[in-house]
Design a protein around this motif. Structure first.
Motif, PDB file in Angstrom:
ATOM      1  N   ALA A 123       0.838  -1.205   0.000  1.00  0.00           N
ATOM      2  CA  ALA A 123       0.000   0.000   0.000  1.00  0.00           C
ATOM      3  C   ALA A 123       0.874   1.256   0.000  1.00  0.00           C
ATOM      4  N   GLU A 124       1.943   1.209   0.771  1.00  0.00           N
ATOM      5  CA  GLU A 124       2.833   2.382   0.833  1.00  0.00           C
ATOM      6  C   GLU A 124       3.555   2.581  -0.492  1.00  0.00           C
ATOM      7  N   ALA A 125       3.893   1.471  -1.161  1.00  0.00           N
ATOM      8  CA  ALA A 125       4.542   1.575  -2.467  1.00  0.00           C
ATOM      9  C   ALA A 125       3.629   2.256  -3.483  1.00  0.00           C
ATOM     10  N   GLU A 126       2.314   2.098  -3.288  1.00  0.00           N
ATOM     11  CA  GLU A 126       1.338   2.737  -4.191  1.00  0.00           C
ATOM     12  C   GLU A 126       0.946   4.129  -3.701  1.00  0.00           C
ATOM     13  N   GLY A 127       1.424   4.515  -2.524  1.00  0.00           N
ATOM     14  CA  GLY A 127       1.091   5.835  -1.989  1.00  0.00           C
ATOM     15  C   GLY A 127      -0.274   5.912  -1.323  1.00  0.00           C
ATOM     16  N   LEU A 128      -0.881   4.766  -1.047  1.00  0.00           N
ATOM     17  CA  LEU A 128      -2.224   4.787  -0.443  1.00  0.00           C
ATOM     18  C   LEU A 128      -2.209   5.427   0.944  1.00  0.00           C
ATOM     19  N   HIS A 129      -1.120   5.200   1.684  1.00  0.00           N
ATOM     20  CA  HIS A 129      -1.057   5.748   3.048  1.00  0.00           C
ATOM     21  C   HIS A 129      -1.093   7.276   3.013  1.00  0.00           C
ATOM     22  N   GLU A 130      -0.529   7.858   1.961  1.00  0.00           N
ATOM     23  CA  GLU A 130      -0.536   9.331   1.872  1.00  0.00           C
ATOM     24  C   GLU A 130      -1.947   9.861   1.637  1.00  0.00           C
ATOM     25  N   ILE A 131      -2.711   9.100   0.852  1.00  0.00           N
ATOM     26  CA  ILE A 131      -4.114   9.486   0.629  1.00  0.00           C
ATOM     27  C   ILE A 131      -4.885   9.438   1.946  1.00  0.00           C
ATOM     28  N   PHE A 132      -4.681   8.352   2.702  1.00  0.00           N
ATOM     29  CA  PHE A 132      -5.385   8.210   3.983  1.00  0.00           C
ATOM     30  C   PHE A 132      -4.986   9.318   4.971  1.00  0.00           C
ATOM     31  N   LEU A 133      -3.683   9.552   5.070  1.00  0.00           N
ATOM     32  CA  LEU A 133      -3.207  10.555   6.029  1.00  0.00           C
ATOM     33  C   LEU A 133      -3.716  11.947   5.662  1.00  0.00           C
ATOM     34  N   ALA A 134      -3.734  12.238   4.345  1.00  0.00           N
ATOM     35  CA  ALA A 134      -4.226  13.549   3.902  1.00  0.00           C
ATOM     36  C   ALA A 134      -5.709  13.719   4.205  1.00  0.00           C
ATOM     37  N   ALA A 135      -6.422  12.584   4.267  1.00  0.00           N
ATOM     38  CA  ALA A 135      -7.862  12.642   4.545  1.00  0.00           C
ATOM     39  C   ALA A 135      -8.149  12.697   6.049  1.00  0.00           C
ATOM     40  N   GLY A 136      -7.079  12.625   6.858  1.00  0.00           N
ATOM     41  CA  GLY A 136      -7.275  12.652   8.310  1.00  0.00           C
ATOM     42  C   GLY A 136      -7.489  11.265   8.901  1.00  0.00           C
ATOM     43  N   PHE A 137      -7.201  10.210   8.105  1.00  0.00           N
ATOM     44  CA  PHE A 137      -7.299   8.846   8.615  1.00  0.00           C
ATOM     45  C   PHE A 137      -5.970   8.494   9.295  1.00  0.00           C
ATOM     46  N   GLU A 138      -6.007   7.502  10.201  1.00  0.00           N
ATOM     47  CA  GLU A 138      -4.773   7.009  10.827  1.00  0.00           C
ATOM     48  C   GLU A 138      -4.300   5.766  10.091  1.00  0.00           C
ATOM     49  N   TRP A 139      -3.005   5.699   9.853  1.00  0.00           N
ATOM     50  CA  TRP A 139      -2.400   4.574   9.124  1.00  0.00           C
ATOM     51  C   TRP A 139      -1.606   3.743  10.127  1.00  0.00           C
ATOM     52  N   ARG A 140      -2.056   2.525  10.386  1.00  0.00           N
ATOM     53  CA  ARG A 140      -1.535   1.752  11.506  1.00  0.00           C
ATOM     54  C   ARG A 140      -0.691   0.533  11.056  1.00  0.00           C
ATOM     55  N   GLU A 141      -0.144  -0.131  12.069  1.00  0.00           N
ATOM     56  CA  GLU A 141       0.577  -1.384  11.843  1.00  0.00           C
ATOM     57  C   GLU A 141      -0.438  -2.530  11.741  1.00  0.00           C
ATOM     58  N   PRO A 142      -0.051  -3.662  11.124  1.00  0.00           N
ATOM     59  CA  PRO A 142      -1.017  -4.744  10.892  1.00  0.00           C
ATOM     60  C   PRO A 142      -1.435  -5.493  12.160  1.00  0.00           C
ATOM     61  N   GLY A 143      -2.642  -6.053  12.117  1.00  0.00           N
ATOM     62  CA  GLY A 143      -3.162  -6.881  13.200  1.00  0.00           C
ATOM     63  C   GLY A 143      -4.680  -6.944  13.162  1.00  0.00           C
ATOM     64  N   CYS A 144      -5.251  -7.697  14.095  1.00  0.00           N
ATOM     65  CA  CYS A 144      -6.714  -7.870  14.134  1.00  0.00           C
ATOM     66  C   CYS A 144      -7.393  -6.589  14.624  1.00  0.00           C
ATOM     67  N   SER A 145      -6.731  -5.875  15.525  1.00  0.00           N
ATOM     68  CA  SER A 145      -7.137  -4.534  15.919  1.00  0.00           C
ATOM     69  C   SER A 145      -8.588  -4.466  16.384  1.00  0.00           C
ATOM     70  N   MET A 146      -9.318  -3.484  15.902  1.00  0.00           N
ATOM     71  CA  MET A 146     -10.645  -3.188  16.431  1.00  0.00           C
ATOM     72  C   MET A 146     -11.738  -4.107  15.890  1.00  0.00           C
ATOM     73  N   CYS A 147     -11.369  -5.139  15.143  1.00  0.00           N
ATOM     74  CA  CYS A 147     -12.390  -6.128  14.783  1.00  0.00           C
ATOM     75  C   CYS A 147     -12.918  -6.780  16.047  1.00  0.00           C
ATOM     76  N   LEU A 148     -12.007  -7.106  16.977  1.00  0.00           N
ATOM     77  CA  LEU A 148     -12.453  -7.705  18.236  1.00  0.00           C
ATOM     78  C   LEU A 148     -11.888  -7.000  19.456  1.00  0.00           C
ATOM     79  N   ALA A 149     -11.080  -5.961  19.236  1.00  0.00           N
ATOM     80  CA  ALA A 149     -10.685  -5.093  20.354  1.00  0.00           C
ATOM     81  C   ALA A 149      -9.994  -5.834  21.492  1.00  0.00           C
ATOM     82  N   MET A 150      -9.119  -6.773  21.135  1.00  0.00           N
ATOM     83  CA  MET A 150      -8.306  -7.392  22.191  1.00  0.00           C
ATOM     84  C   MET A 150      -7.095  -6.531  22.524  1.00  0.00           C
ATOM     85  N   ASN A 151      -6.716  -5.671  21.597  1.00  0.00           N
ATOM     86  CA  ASN A 151      -5.612  -4.748  21.866  1.00  0.00           C
ATOM     87  C   ASN A 151      -6.218  -3.411  22.307  1.00  0.00           C
ATOM     88  N   ALA A 152      -5.478  -2.339  22.177  1.00  0.00           N
ATOM     89  CA  ALA A 152      -5.954  -1.049  22.700  1.00  0.00           C
ATOM     90  C   ALA A 152      -6.958  -0.350  21.778  1.00  0.00           C
TER      91      ALA A 152
END
Lengths: 468, 212
Positions: free
Chosen positions: A389-418
């Motif tokens: 995604a970064e090679a395609e510049g997608l993260h820059e689009i997200f960041l410019a839109a005010g989105f957060e670009w995170r590291e990989p994982g299950c994350s908020m699908c089940l909220a076992m992390n923070a």
């Protein structure tokens, strides 16, 4: 010879022995392992003095507990850290074909990592202590989730004691319209057959609309077979499957590739194979879907409205709908497009692959998230997806839109992390479950496609992505 | 595993369809690396009024008086009456661990989700499918009768009501054998080691890429 379904072929091709009561010993080719459902299984092995039958069938990663930011600080939650470190120790002691630990460049959600490594291959039996193992059925593999006792059983014996499922075919004619994705198709199917509709079945997704799907789309669809009650989803092997698999790290090459392909090409249901149940849908008639309640079957078109329990005749269903509306803080008959959201989650084993991120980025490009939206998390499915995604510049689009670009994982699908919802927060989520408390206690989840999630982030409420 | 033969236990009705395993045991308790101790957090979000986290002293937390398990008449319950598609969602075996740890020996419902259904047998919790009209009757009788007890006879594959009426249920021979005798299923499968090895040898010839 009786005409066989794809499921029949995979089943008979892995049956070690039929047992007297109609169950069978089924041989397992690939055992995917993660930190949450494996510690008690390895402990059981140790207590019994057993070793894995075939450690080289195991491919493992840490995904459920891992943080998605500030990786340099490690895992802050000591209980999460202990679980991940326990997996590290168990893999060291018992071995594996491959392990992608926390912070490895190829670490990721187990159901994203497996296919992208070629650790999932057509014709395999694939199990994992995770219900979304159905994802791997997209490759014409027999794949399903198991509990921890079965994780231990597979480690110790390379087999499962299993009962054959019945055959269910979902046939989808036509072509998905622009703006309507595999996620919308999955939700529409669940809306049609219900969350128990596939209980006791393996579901094969077939028909022209399925053949036209990319591997990413097929994985999204099979991923959600479990939300329709089916432990396994399946899509027959075709050229799209082979093109995806070829060249992946664990895929065969050279003469072995040719030998494998000649068998893989037979992994389709025979014409005239008999299914125990079938439903048919027309892809062309589908709209983007949004769930309104606390079960994935509580789903409507984006142009629709929250249903009215008063119109439901079944008393158990009606009380379930009433309870869901209270939990979700919604009034019957509210137009879906008038529902405002607080957060957006783009990620999960359902929708965190490169195609999903491209779809979200296309909507976000040149736009900004609504001021009323507190947080938009974009969590790639793996380190390799993140790099692509970064090679395609997608993260820059997200960041410019005010989105957060995170590291990989299950994350908020089940909220076992923070990463989680606070009580009462409403989220447009590309994940797979809108159960009470799933994304955080008191959190309110609406399941949508990546494009629809991005559109909701921009508008501040649900909106038909086709009208943007 | 604890053997299951015949129990006579207090029943409790949980009147909701599609109860998922996230509700049975919320995710924050899945961080444990043990199999035991999940009982106090069974149905945590419905059972308590506050937010539960691992390591809390659950005996000091405010109980939700409206939740059925908290009612005095259902203390010491061993049989759960449930609705359609009980145990849907995640494959977490922590769900039957929590039920078992709380004291449940059997769950009766018109239908179960497949993975949860499998997981129960591994832990001495018997999932029993009865027809919807029978389950409806059990709900009505249980709610109307304080101290309502059911007998579950695994050998005879019967649920026996207080008035003596009986309803049969299905179970595969293998599962019944394991439950009745509290057997280690892995040990039983390893009795087929020769067959597993023979299958593996054949697959190494026919599909060598699987062993590369």
């Amino acid at each position: 010879m009786a005409r066989e379904t794809l499921y029949d072929k995979l089943w008979s091709g892995h049956q070690v022995q039929a047992l007297s009561d109609g169950t069978a010993l089924l041989y397992i080719d690939r055992h995917l392992v993660h930190e949450v459902t494996s510690p008690q299984a390895y402990e059981g092995l140790k207590l019994a003095g057993r070793r894995p039958w075939r450690a080289d069938s195991v491919v493992a990663t840490a995904d459920h507990n891992t943080p998605t930011n500030e990786w340099d600080k490690g895992i802050q939650d000591p209980v999460s850290r202990q679980q991940v470190e326990t997996l590290d120790a168990n893999i060291r002691e018992f071995g594996a074909r491959a392990y992608f630990p926390f912070r490895d460049a190829a670490q990721g959600i187990v159901h994203v990592m497996g296919p992208e490594q070629g650790a999932t291959l057509p014709g395999m039996t694939v199990v994992c202590g995770d219900s979304h193992t159905s994802t791997h059925g997209a490759f014409g593999a027999l794949a399903h989730g198991i509990g921890t006792s079965e994780v231990e059983h597979v480690l110790a014996t390379q087999c499962l004691v299993a009962k054959k499922s019945r055959n269910f075919r979902v046939w989808v004619d036509g072509v998905l319209p622009s703006g309507v994705t595999a996620k919308d198709l999955a939700l529409a199917i669940i809306g049609r057959i219900g969350t128990a509709g596939g209980n006791g079945y393996a579901i094969e997704f077939a028909g022209p609309a399925i053949r036209a799907l990319s591997m990413e789309g097929r994985m999204t669809l099979c991923n959600m077979a479990i939300e329709a009650g089916a432990r396994s989803g399946l899509v027959a092997v075709d050229q799209i499957t082979l093109d995806y698999v070829q060249g992946r790290p664990f895929a065969p090459s050279g003469a072995a590739w040719e030998q494998a392909v000649s068998w893989w090409r037979t992994l389709v249901s025979d014409e005239d194979a008999v299914f125990d149940a079938e439903v048919r849908l027309d892809a062309a008639a589908l709209q983007p879907q949004v769930t309104w309640g606390t079960s994935p079957e509580m789903v409507v078109n984006v142009t629709g409205q929250v249903p009215d329990p008063a119109a439901e005749a079944d008393p158990v269903k009606r009380s379930g709908m009433e309870r869901a509306l209270v939990y979700m803080g919604l009034e019957a008959n509210t137009p879906i497009e008038q529902i405002a959201i607080d957060k957006v989650f783009i990620g999960s084993c359902t929708n965190s692959r490169i195609e999903d991120l491209r779809a979200a980025a296309e909507v976000a490009r040149g736009r900004k998230k609504a001021a009323s939206v507190r947080q938009v998390l974009v969590v790639p499915g793996s380190g390799l997806v993140k790099a692509a995604a970064e090679a395609e510049g997608l993260h820059e689009i997200f960041l410019a839109a005010g989105f957060e670009w995170r590291e990989p994982g299950c994350s908020m699908c089940l909220a076992m992390n923070a990463d989680r919802l606070e009580p009462g927060e409403r989220c447009a989520s590309t994940s797979n479950r809108n159960f009470e408390g799933r994304q955080g206690q008191g959190g309110r989840t609406h399941l949508v496609s990546p494009a629809m999630a991005a559109a909701a982030a921009i508008a501040g409420h649900f909106v038909d992505v086709r009208a943007l | 595993m604890r053997a299951f033969t015949r129990i006579n236990g207090l029943a409790c009705p949980l009147d909701r369809a599609n109860v998922d395993t996230d509700a049975i045991i919320p995710k924050q308790f899945l961080k444990s690396i043990k199999r035991t101790g999940f009982g106090p957090n069974l149905f945590d979000e419905w059972r308590y009024l506050d937010h539960g986290e691992p390591g809390m002293d659950n005996s000091r937390r405010p109980l939700n008086p409206d939740f059925v398990l908290n009612q005095p008449r259902y203390q010491g319950v061993e049989i759960l009456l449930a609705r359609e598609n009980f145990g849907c969602g995640s494959s977490r075996e922590h769900a039957p661990w929590a039920l078992q740890d709380h004291g449940f020996r059997a769950v009766i419902a018109p239908s179960f989700a497949d993975i949860f259904f499998n997981n129960c047998y591994k832990n001495g919790v018997l999932p029993i499918v009865l027809p919807a009209d029978v389950v409806e009757r059990l709900f009505a009788e249980c709610e109307a009768t304080e101290g309502y007890r059911l007998t579950v006879d695994l050998a005879e594959q019967q649920v026996i009501l207080p008035d003596g009426s009986t309803f049969g249920f299905d179970i595969t021979e293998h599962r019944k054998h394991c439950l009745l005798n509290g057997l280690d299923e892995i040990g039983l499968t390893l009795e087929h080691s020769d067959a597993i090895r023979a299958f593996e040898t054949r697959m190494r010839q026919e599909r060598p890429w699987l062993f590369a």
